[in-house]
Design a protein around this motif. Structure first.
Motif, mmCIF file in Angstrom:
data_model
loop_
_atom_site.group_PDB
_atom_site.id
_atom_site.type_symbol
_atom_site.label_atom_id
_atom_site.label_comp_id
_atom_site.label_asym_id
_atom_site.label_seq_id
_atom_site.Cartn_x
_atom_site.Cartn_y
_atom_site.Cartn_z
ATOM 1 N N PHE A 97 45.751 70.779 4.507
ATOM 2 C CA PHE A 97 47.207 70.724 4.629
ATOM 3 C C PHE A 97 47.934 71.690 3.705
ATOM 4 O O PHE A 97 49.157 71.798 3.765
ATOM 5 N N GLY A 98 47.207 72.357 2.829
ATOM 6 C CA GLY A 98 47.839 73.311 1.937
ATOM 7 C C GLY A 98 48.661 72.682 0.835
ATOM 8 O O GLY A 98 49.487 73.360 0.219
ATOM 9 N N VAL A 99 48.437 71.387 0.549
ATOM 10 C CA VAL A 99 49.181 70.742 -0.527
ATOM 11 C C VAL A 99 48.543 71.091 -1.865
ATOM 12 O O VAL A 99 47.377 71.485 -1.937
ATOM 13 N N ASP A 100 49.318 70.940 -2.915
ATOM 14 C CA ASP A 100 48.813 71.209 -4.260
ATOM 15 C C ASP A 100 47.641 70.288 -4.551
ATOM 16 O O ASP A 100 47.687 69.082 -4.282
ATOM 17 N N ARG A 101 46.561 70.842 -5.127
ATOM 18 C CA ARG A 101 45.394 70.014 -5.412
ATOM 19 C C ARG A 101 45.688 68.965 -6.470
ATOM 20 O O ARG A 101 44.942 68.014 -6.637
ATOM 21 N N ASN A 102 46.797 69.108 -7.181
ATOM 22 C CA ASN A 102 47.170 68.078 -8.154
ATOM 23 C C ASN A 102 47.498 66.748 -7.490
ATOM 24 O O ASN A 102 47.726 65.748 -8.178
ATOM 25 N N ILE A 103 47.535 66.739 -6.138
ATOM 26 C CA ILE A 103 47.718 65.476 -5.442
ATOM 27 C C ILE A 103 46.603 64.511 -5.823
ATOM 28 O O ILE A 103 46.783 63.298 -5.839
ATOM 29 N N VAL A 104 45.428 65.071 -6.172
ATOM 30 C CA VAL A 104 44.304 64.233 -6.604
ATOM 31 C C VAL A 104 44.667 63.497 -7.885
ATOM 32 O O VAL A 104 44.328 62.324 -8.067
ATOM 33 N N VAL A 105 45.377 64.193 -8.783
ATOM 34 C CA VAL A 105 45.784 63.572 -10.050
ATOM 35 C C VAL A 105 46.729 62.407 -9.780
ATOM 36 O O VAL A 105 46.646 61.351 -10.422
ATOM 37 N N VAL A 106 47.623 62.595 -8.803
ATOM 38 C CA VAL A 106 48.550 61.518 -8.445
ATOM 39 C C VAL A 106 47.783 60.319 -7.884
ATOM 40 O O VAL A 106 48.050 59.164 -8.246
ATOM 41 N N LEU A 107 46.834 60.581 -6.999
ATOM 42 C CA LEU A 107 46.029 59.492 -6.435
ATOM 43 C C LEU A 107 45.251 58.772 -7.529
ATOM 44 O O LEU A 107 45.168 57.540 -7.545
ATOM 45 N N GLN A 108 44.675 59.545 -8.442
ATOM 46 C CA GLN A 108 43.966 58.936 -9.569
ATOM 47 C C GLN A 108 44.918 58.076 -10.395
ATOM 48 O O GLN A 108 44.566 56.967 -10.816
ATOM 49 N N GLY A 109 46.105 58.597 -10.636
ATOM 50 C CA GLY A 109 47.075 57.857 -11.438
ATOM 51 C C GLY A 109 47.446 56.526 -10.801
ATOM 52 O O GLY A 109 47.587 55.513 -11.496
ATOM 53 N N LEU A 110 47.598 56.518 -9.475
ATOM 54 C CA LEU A 110 47.935 55.268 -8.789
ATOM 55 C C LEU A 110 46.777 54.268 -8.870
ATOM 56 O O LEU A 110 46.995 53.074 -9.081
ATOM 57 N N VAL A 111 45.552 54.774 -8.713
ATOM 58 C CA VAL A 111 44.391 53.887 -8.833
ATOM 59 C C VAL A 111 44.319 53.312 -10.240
ATOM 60 O O VAL A 111 44.071 52.112 -10.432
ATOM 61 N N ILE A 112 44.543 54.160 -11.239
ATOM 62 C CA ILE A 112 44.510 53.703 -12.627
ATOM 63 C C ILE A 112 45.633 52.696 -12.888
ATOM 64 O O ILE A 112 45.448 51.690 -13.578
ATOM 65 N N LEU A 113 46.818 52.962 -12.320
ATOM 66 C CA LEU A 113 47.961 52.067 -12.525
ATOM 67 C C LEU A 113 47.653 50.659 -12.029
ATOM 68 O O LEU A 113 47.849 49.670 -12.745
#
Length: 367
Positions: free
Chosen positions: A325-341
């Protein structure tokens, strides 16, 4: 009133699963905001991580690193210590592994080189945890503060060594020369090819098995040895353990040295298994993510392995998502953050409702 007890599988199985589902549900809102179908995103991530041997190889490669750093954090947690220095300990462990490969890669046979690299990498990681452990045990310095400081010191030390000591002549890149090929860890695809199993090339290497062995050894140590009992006793109640004659300072030193050793093993997977040279910032945050892995895995080796697979899935699946999809790979960091939250800060939010539902179903079953 029912005297039914809440079984362990509710705490270690159902509750984490619900928390992860909630994290993914909130992630769906984020994908809608990015004009991406959440179902399509989930499909691409799953297929990228598990639908072929290459994706599985990358997922398990990432998971291997998380197992080492997650176990390192878990050992310290059982002693009531918050070792936030896994990043620096893995970094210095890489220095030990790199020195063995650079100095002896051309001379020692692999059968001797591999165990030596394991020992030296573990010793270097443990050595970097020694001073924070001693300061906590003998001087009362807080382990969180000292391990954070040692992360920065490790980063500065490695930057100096890679720029002024290890960097080959004629290059500007802050990295060492490439290890002798005889020192490289065999890739899983090469190991399984003689058995007739054809796998696509991936970074997955022999250190994956060492990570699983370490998980088994950690389980045996914590729940099947006197040392492990003392460690858990101190973590559960410092005052009571002291009254029972358990020396706090000794437990702190043992727990932190083992923790640093496990973090030091991380370099086997990344340096000896994939990069084949010491590079700047090769740890890439795996030491910090190991904290989330340990929390999600309830500091149990099996839980750490499962949580590592989840984060490996997020890493590999996020890379596929970024490519598709061409999104920023930092989307992984966001997903990780939600899992951690949801698995960390909000891990008990759904506990009362889940336990009440279980007790209700249990009462109906008794009736």
């Amino acid at each position: 009133m029912s005297q039914t007890r809440i079984p362990a599988w509710i705490t270690v199985g159902v509750l984490p699963a619900v928390n992860i589902l909630m994290a993914f549900a909130v992630s769906a809102i984020l994908f809608y905001y990015l004009d991406i179908s959440p179902l399509e995103a989930a499909k691409i991530m799953w297929e990228g991580a598990f639908s072929n041997s290459e994706g599985i190889g990358f997922t398990l490669y990432y998971a291997t690193g998380f197992i080492f750093t997650g176990l390192a954090v878990a050992i310290a947690f059982h002693a009531g210590l918050f070792n936030i220095g896994g990043e620096g300990q893995a970094y210095i462990g890489g220095l030990g592994v790199g020195l063995v490969c650079l100095l002896l890669g051309d001379t020692l046979p692999f059968a001797l080189l591999l165990p030596l690299a394991i020992v030296v990498g573990g010793v270097f990681g443990a050595a970097w945890a020694f001073i924070p452990a001693w300061l906590q045990a003998k001087r009362g310095s807080h382990i969180v503060i000292t391990t954070i400081m040692f992360n920065f010191i490790a980063s500065a030390l490695m930057a100096y060594l890679l720029v002024d000591v290890f960097k080959p002549a004629g290059t500007m890149a802050p990295e060492s020369r490439v290890f002798a090929e005889a020192a490289w860890l065999p890739k899983m695809a090469d190991l399984l090819a003689p058995l007739g199993l054809e796998l696509s090339p991936s970074p997955l290497n022999l250190s994956f098995f060492w990570a699983l062995i370490c998980a088994l050894l950690v389980w045996l140590f914590i729940w099947r040895t006197r040392w492990g009992y003392e460690l858990r006793s101190v973590g559960a109640n410092h005052s009571a353990s002291a009254y029972a004659g358990i020396r706090y300072s000794r437990v702190v030193m043992v727990a932190m040295l083992i923790s640093g050793m496990l973090a030091g093993f991380f370099a086997l997977n990344v340096l000896q298994g994939e990069l084949h040279q010491i590079k700047l910032n090769f740890v890439e945050g795996f030491g910090f993510t190991g904290i989330a892995v340990a929390l999600m895995g309830r500091n149990h080796p099996i839980g750490v392995i499962l949580a590592s697979l989840l984060f490996g899935f997020l890493y590999q699946g996020g890379a596929e998502l970024s490519f598709e999809f061409g999104v920023d790979r930092n989307i992984v960091v966001v997903l990780q953050g939600l899992v951690i939250l949801f698995s960390g800060a909000l891990e008990h939010m759904f506990r009362p409702r889940i336990e009440a539902l279980y007790l209700l179903l249990a009462r109906k079953g008794e009736a």
